[in-house]
Design a protein around this motif. Structure first.
Motif, PDB file in Angstrom:
ATOM      1  N   ALA A  12     -74.239  29.732  -9.258  1.00 26.83           N
ATOM      2  CA  ALA A  12     -73.254  28.667  -9.044  1.00 26.83           C
ATOM      3  C   ALA A  12     -73.929  27.322  -8.762  1.00 26.83           C
ATOM      4  N   PHE A  13     -75.191  27.343  -8.345  1.00 27.78           N
ATOM      5  CA  PHE A  13     -75.920  26.115  -8.052  1.00 27.78           C
ATOM      6  C   PHE A  13     -76.557  25.503  -9.303  1.00 27.78           C
ATOM      7  N   ILE A  14     -76.559  26.235 -10.411  1.00 29.55           N
ATOM      8  CA  ILE A  14     -77.261  25.796 -11.615  1.00 29.55           C
ATOM      9  C   ILE A  14     -76.240  25.483 -12.708  1.00 29.55           C
ATOM     10  N   ASP A  15     -76.116  24.209 -13.040  1.00 30.35           N
ATOM     11  CA  ASP A  15     -75.137  23.760 -14.021  1.00 30.35           C
ATOM     12  C   ASP A  15     -75.793  22.918 -15.106  1.00 30.35           C
ATOM     13  N   ASP A  16     -75.035  22.599 -16.137  1.00 27.30           N
ATOM     14  CA  ASP A  16     -75.525  21.755 -17.224  1.00 27.30           C
ATOM     15  C   ASP A  16     -76.103  20.457 -16.672  1.00 27.30           C
ATOM     16  N   GLY A  17     -77.257  20.088 -17.206  1.00 27.15           N
ATOM     17  CA  GLY A  17     -77.846  18.800 -16.873  1.00 27.15           C
ATOM     18  C   GLY A  17     -78.661  18.757 -15.596  1.00 27.15           C
ATOM     19  N   CYS A  18     -78.782  19.860 -14.895  1.00 26.41           N
ATOM     20  CA  CYS A  18     -79.516  19.817 -13.629  1.00 26.41           C
ATOM     21  C   CYS A  18     -81.022  19.853 -13.878  1.00 26.41           C
ATOM     22  N   THR A  19     -81.767  19.428 -12.870  1.00 29.38           N
ATOM     23  CA  THR A  19     -83.223  19.514 -12.905  1.00 29.38           C
ATOM     24  C   THR A  19     -83.636  20.820 -12.250  1.00 29.38           C
ATOM     25  N   LEU A  20     -84.355  21.650 -12.994  1.00 32.38           N
ATOM     26  CA  LEU A  20     -84.697  23.000 -12.564  1.00 32.38           C
ATOM     27  C   LEU A  20     -86.211  23.145 -12.523  1.00 32.38           C
ATOM     28  N   MET A  21     -86.737  23.458 -11.359  1.00 28.00           N
ATOM     29  CA  MET A  21     -88.163  23.688 -11.194  1.00 28.00           C
ATOM     30  C   MET A  21     -88.407  25.188 -11.095  1.00 28.00           C
ATOM     31  N   PHE A  22     -89.491  25.665 -11.701  1.00 30.14           N
ATOM     32  CA  PHE A  22     -89.751  27.102 -11.723  1.00 30.14           C
ATOM     33  C   PHE A  22     -91.205  27.392 -11.374  1.00 30.14           C
ATOM     34  N   GLY A  23     -91.423  28.516 -10.723  1.00 27.20           N
ATOM     35  CA  GLY A  23     -92.769  28.940 -10.384  1.00 27.20           C
ATOM     36  C   GLY A  23     -93.330  29.871 -11.438  1.00 27.20           C
ATOM     37  N   GLY A  24     -94.650  30.088 -11.372  1.00 27.19           N
ATOM     38  CA  GLY A  24     -95.294  31.031 -12.264  1.00 27.19           C
ATOM     39  C   GLY A  24     -96.249  30.373 -13.230  1.00 27.19           C
ATOM     40  N   PHE A  25     -96.927  31.223 -14.005  1.00 26.30           N
ATOM     41  CA  PHE A  25     -97.964  30.780 -14.930  1.00 26.30           C
ATOM     42  C   PHE A  25     -97.918  31.688 -16.150  1.00 26.30           C
ATOM     43  N   GLY A  26     -97.611  31.123 -17.315  1.00 25.79           N
ATOM     44  CA  GLY A  26     -97.564  31.918 -18.528  1.00 25.79           C
ATOM     45  C   GLY A  26     -96.527  33.018 -18.496  1.00 25.79           C
ATOM     46  N   GLY A  27     -95.456  32.808 -17.780  1.00 25.01           N
ATOM     47  CA  GLY A  27     -94.407  33.815 -17.651  1.00 25.01           C
ATOM     48  C   GLY A  27     -94.566  34.686 -16.427  1.00 25.01           C
ATOM     49  N   VAL A  28     -95.805  34.958 -16.004  1.00 22.15           N
ATOM     50  CA  VAL A  28     -96.040  35.756 -14.796  1.00 22.15           C
ATOM     51  C   VAL A  28     -95.650  34.943 -13.573  1.00 22.15           C
ATOM     52  N   GLY A  29     -94.756  35.466 -12.769  1.00 21.52           N
ATOM     53  CA  GLY A  29     -94.268  34.726 -11.608  1.00 21.52           C
ATOM     54  C   GLY A  29     -92.988  33.977 -11.875  1.00 21.52           C
ATOM     55  N   ASN A  30     -92.559  33.896 -13.151  1.00 18.04           N
ATOM     56  CA  ASN A  30     -91.220  33.378 -13.450  1.00 18.04           C
ATOM     57  C   ASN A  30     -90.188  34.409 -13.002  1.00 18.04           C
ATOM     58  N   PRO A  31     -89.019  33.993 -12.508  1.00 19.32           N
ATOM     59  CA  PRO A  31     -87.986  34.940 -12.069  1.00 19.32           C
ATOM     60  C   PRO A  31     -87.127  35.416 -13.239  1.00 19.32           C
ATOM     61  N   PRO A  32     -87.356  36.617 -13.776  1.00 21.69           N
ATOM     62  CA  PRO A  32     -86.693  37.039 -15.010  1.00 21.69           C
ATOM     63  C   PRO A  32     -85.185  37.209 -14.903  1.00 21.69           C
ATOM     64  N   THR A  33     -84.720  37.730 -13.770  1.00 20.25           N
ATOM     65  CA  THR A  33     -83.277  37.957 -13.626  1.00 20.25           C
ATOM     66  C   THR A  33     -82.521  36.639 -13.554  1.00 20.25           C
ATOM     67  N   LEU A  34     -83.055  35.680 -12.828  1.00 17.54           N
ATOM     68  CA  LEU A  34     -82.419  34.366 -12.743  1.00 17.54           C
ATOM     69  C   LEU A  34     -82.436  33.673 -14.102  1.00 17.54           C
ATOM     70  N   ILE A  35     -83.546  33.777 -14.816  1.00 17.70           N
ATOM     71  CA  ILE A  35     -83.637  33.147 -16.134  1.00 17.70           C
ATOM     72  C   ILE A  35     -82.628  33.757 -17.096  1.00 17.70           C
ATOM     73  N   GLN A  36     -82.519  35.068 -17.099  1.00 17.50           N
ATOM     74  CA  GLN A  36     -81.540  35.709 -17.972  1.00 17.50           C
ATOM     75  C   GLN A  36     -80.120  35.330 -17.566  1.00 17.50           C
ATOM     76  N   GLY A  37     -79.893  35.206 -16.252  1.00 15.07           N
ATOM     77  CA  GLY A  37     -78.578  34.782 -15.769  1.00 15.07           C
ATOM     78  C   GLY A  37     -78.220  33.383 -16.227  1.00 15.07           C
ATOM     79  N   ILE A  38     -79.209  32.486 -16.251  1.00  8.97           N
ATOM     80  CA  ILE A  38     -78.988  31.124 -16.731  1.00  8.97           C
ATOM     81  C   ILE A  38     -78.594  31.141 -18.206  1.00  8.97           C
ATOM     82  N   LEU A  39     -79.285  31.976 -18.983  1.00  6.05           N
ATOM     83  CA  LEU A  39     -78.959  32.097 -20.404  1.00  6.05           C
ATOM     84  C   LEU A  39     -77.561  32.668 -20.598  1.00  6.05           C
ATOM     85  N   ASP A  40     -77.234  33.718 -19.853  1.00  9.32           N
ATOM     86  CA  ASP A  40     -75.922  34.353 -19.990  1.00  9.32           C
ATOM     87  C   ASP A  40     -74.792  33.409 -19.578  1.00  9.32           C
TER      88      ASP A  40
END
Length: 233
Positions: free
Chosen positions: A20-48
């Motif tokens: 609910a905090f992530i909407d169109d046009g927002c600035t989104l910062m993400f952790g990780g390196f080369g995909g490792v450390g990226n949050p996969p469930t949140l990323i998939q949720g953003i796509l869905d």
């Protein structure tokens, strides 16, 4: 008679509540390196959810079907601020055809800009990039006879990070190299959302192992696991 201490806030929420905090046009910062450390469930949720027109800030653009690379490859980002895009050819193509704005920042400088944003500084001074294309459009300052570039601090509407273990208050432990940039990103978001592989009660984490204290965390989500599909699209 002493009063009993107040119970710490339970920050664990459902994926839907976090998104609910992530909407169109927002600035989104993400952790990780080369995909490792990226949050996969949140990323998939953003796509869905169908979120689009994002400004992404992080180390890199991952791979086409891994981590933050999924968001880039599906053209959900309008701008990215990263140190490189070499592992995601889609990002390079979108940059070349003018559909994705890319701001490059040297990796160490990028990390320091995020850290500066997290601790409330306006920016940093660095000599990295002097006399190169990196200095174009940037202010230069001379201190004790030495020239430095002014690099502005970076913050975000929302930071998303991935932890190995979290307690219900948001104290975090990371998994080896998956820690990469996550502690810095956790400090720099107006709202910080953590995806954790394991969530425990307050007091169950070894204080000596905690890297990010819960004061920086606003919401905690249970991870559904990582999809390591190394297919290139």
């Amino acid at each position: 008679m002493k009063s009993s201490p107040k119970r710490l806030i339970n920050k664990v929420v459902s994926l839907e509540e976090a998104l609910a905090f992530i909407d169109d046009g927002c600035t989104l910062m993400f952790g990780g390196f080369g995909g490792v450390g990226n949050p996969p469930t949140l990323i998939q949720g953003i796509l869905d959810k169908g979120v689009k027109d994002l400004t992404l800030i992080g180390n890199d653009t991952g791979f086409p079907t891994i981590g933050i690379g999924k968001i880039v490859s599906q053209r959900r980002a309008k701008k990215i601020i990263v140190s490189h895009i070499g592992s995601n050819p889609n990002a390079g193509q979108y940059m070349m055809d003018g559909t994705l704005e890319v701001e490059f920042s040297p990796q160490g400088t990028l990390a320091e800009r995020i850290r500066a944003g997290g601790v409330g500084l306006a920016g940093i001074l660095t000599d990295v990039g002097l006399d190169s294309m990196v200095e174009e459009g940037k202010q230069k300052i001379t201190i004790n006879g030495n020239a430095y570039l002014v690099e502005t601090a970076l913050t975000a509407d929302v930071s998303i990070i991935h932890a190995k273990r979290a307690d219900t208050f948001g104290n975090l432990i990371y998994e080896t190299s998956a820690r990469n940039t996550n502690p810095l990103v956790a400090m720099a978001g107006t709202i910080t959302i953590v995806e954790a592989d394991e969530i425990v009660e307050v007091g169950e984490l070894d204080p000596e192992e905690i890297v990010t204290p819960g004061v920086y965390v606003d919401r905690v989500v249970q991870s559904k696991g990582v999809d390591w599909t190394w297919a290139w699209e």
